[in-house]
Design a protein around this motif. Structure first.
Motif, short mmCIF file in Angstrom:
data_model
loop_
_atom_site.label_atom_id
_atom_site.label_comp_id
_atom_site.label_asym_id
_atom_site.label_seq_id
_atom_site.Cartn_x
_atom_site.Cartn_y
_atom_site.Cartn_z
N VAL A 2 0.87 -1.17 0.00
CA VAL A 2 0.00 0.00 0.00
C VAL A 2 0.90 1.22 0.00
O VAL A 2 1.67 1.43 0.94
CB VAL A 2 -0.93 0.02 1.23
CG1 VAL A 2 -1.78 1.29 1.25
CG2 VAL A 2 -1.81 -1.22 1.26
N ALA A 3 0.84 2.01 -1.07
CA ALA A 3 1.63 3.25 -1.18
C ALA A 3 0.69 4.33 -1.70
O ALA A 3 0.54 4.51 -2.91
CB ALA A 3 2.82 3.05 -2.10
N GLU A 4 0.03 5.02 -0.76
CA GLU A 4 -0.95 6.05 -1.11
C GLU A 4 -0.25 7.24 -1.75
O GLU A 4 0.78 7.68 -1.24
CB GLU A 4 -1.68 6.50 0.16
CG GLU A 4 -2.77 7.48 -0.10
CD GLU A 4 -3.51 7.90 1.17
OE1 GLU A 4 -4.28 8.85 1.08
OE2 GLU A 4 -3.33 7.27 2.22
N PRO A 5 -0.73 7.79 -2.84
CA PRO A 5 -1.89 7.41 -3.64
C PRO A 5 -1.51 6.73 -4.94
O PRO A 5 -2.27 6.78 -5.90
CB PRO A 5 -2.54 8.77 -3.92
CG PRO A 5 -1.35 9.67 -4.15
CD PRO A 5 -0.28 9.15 -3.18
N GLU A 6 -0.33 6.11 -5.00
CA GLU A 6 0.10 5.62 -6.31
C GLU A 6 0.08 4.11 -6.54
O GLU A 6 0.15 3.68 -7.69
CB GLU A 6 1.49 6.16 -6.66
CG GLU A 6 2.60 5.66 -5.78
CD GLU A 6 2.93 6.59 -4.63
OE1 GLU A 6 3.78 6.20 -3.83
OE2 GLU A 6 2.34 7.66 -4.49
N ARG A 7 -0.05 3.30 -5.48
CA ARG A 7 0.09 1.86 -5.74
C ARG A 7 -0.64 1.03 -4.68
O ARG A 7 -0.56 1.31 -3.49
CB ARG A 7 1.57 1.51 -5.75
CG ARG A 7 1.90 0.07 -6.06
CD ARG A 7 3.42 -0.06 -6.15
NE ARG A 7 3.86 -1.41 -6.12
CZ ARG A 7 4.08 -2.17 -7.18
NH1 ARG A 7 3.87 -1.69 -8.38
NH2 ARG A 7 4.51 -3.40 -7.06
N LEU A 8 -1.32 -0.01 -5.16
CA LEU A 8 -1.89 -1.05 -4.31
C LEU A 8 -1.55 -2.39 -4.93
O LEU A 8 -1.66 -2.56 -6.15
CB LEU A 8 -3.42 -0.94 -4.25
CG LEU A 8 -4.04 0.21 -3.47
CD1 LEU A 8 -5.55 0.25 -3.71
CD2 LEU A 8 -3.75 0.07 -1.98
N VAL A 9 -1.14 -3.32 -4.10
CA VAL A 9 -0.97 -4.71 -4.54
C VAL A 9 -1.80 -5.54 -3.57
O VAL A 9 -1.63 -5.44 -2.36
CB VAL A 9 0.51 -5.15 -4.52
CG1 VAL A 9 0.63 -6.62 -4.95
CG2 VAL A 9 1.36 -4.25 -5.42
N PHE A 10 -2.73 -6.32 -4.13
CA PHE A 10 -3.60 -7.14 -3.28
C PHE A 10 -3.89 -8.46 -3.97
O PHE A 10 -3.73 -8.62 -5.17
CB PHE A 10 -4.88 -6.39 -2.93
CG PHE A 10 -5.73 -5.97 -4.10
CD1 PHE A 10 -6.72 -6.80 -4.59
CD2 PHE A 10 -5.55 -4.73 -4.69
CE1 PHE A 10 -7.51 -6.41 -5.66
CE2 PHE A 10 -6.33 -4.33 -5.77
CZ PHE A 10 -7.32 -5.18 -6.25
#
Length: 167
Positions: free
Chosen positions: A77-85
């Protein structure tokens, strides 16, 4: 040996990156776009614990008591540029389809470019194409949501500006 499939969808939204990110991480916004148009995703049936190791869960409901729950875990989780789930458990999927989604958001000339990459295990090409088509429909709804939110915000800013100068 488990079958694997992957694909990428690139979509541009006429909205700030922070708003698109919020649509992925705030239940009130997520409920407005996640799922096909024929189903609802009630905000009370959504969990979005957006931190590494946190869970996400969304129950889609339809007519005659139909329900399906999708879930997984956040890996990055790297707001606001990246989500890995994940969807399901790709590290221990058993016979069930599971996948890892990488979502990247970039501001480009005042709009947001979203890169959505999904890698699935126990997923044949037909299942992957159905999932891809589903996401494309979801992203149409996401575009409608974030673009309407921007129009509403712009109207509110204009009203506020008029009040400051005329009141």
């Amino acid at each position: 040996m488990a079958q694997t499939a992957e694909y990428e969808i690139i979509r541009t939204f006429d909205a700030p990156r922070e708003l698109v990110y919020a649509a992925w991480t705030e239940p009130e916004r997520f409920s407005r776009w996640f799922g096909p148009r024929t189903l609802a995703t009630p905000v009370g049936r959504i969990v979005l614990d957006a931190w590494p190791g946190g869970v996400w869960r969304a129950t889609l409901v339809g007519e005659e008591g139909f329900e399906v729950t999708l879930n997984g875990m956040y890996r990055e989780v790297a707001e606001p540029e990246r989500l890995v789930f994940t969807t399901g458990d790709p590290d221990n999927p058993g016979d069930a389809p599971a996948s890892v989604v990488t979502l990247s958001l970039a501001e480009v000339d005042g709009v947001t470019e979203m890169r959505f990459h999904q890698f699935g295990v126990n997923t044949d090409r037909e299942h992957a194409e159905q999932a891809r088509a589903g996401w494309i429909e979801f992203f149409e709804r996401l575009a409608e949501h974030v673009e309407e939110a921007c129009r509403t915000d712009r109207r509110a800013e204009r009203v506020e500006e008029v009040c400051r100068t005329d009141c």
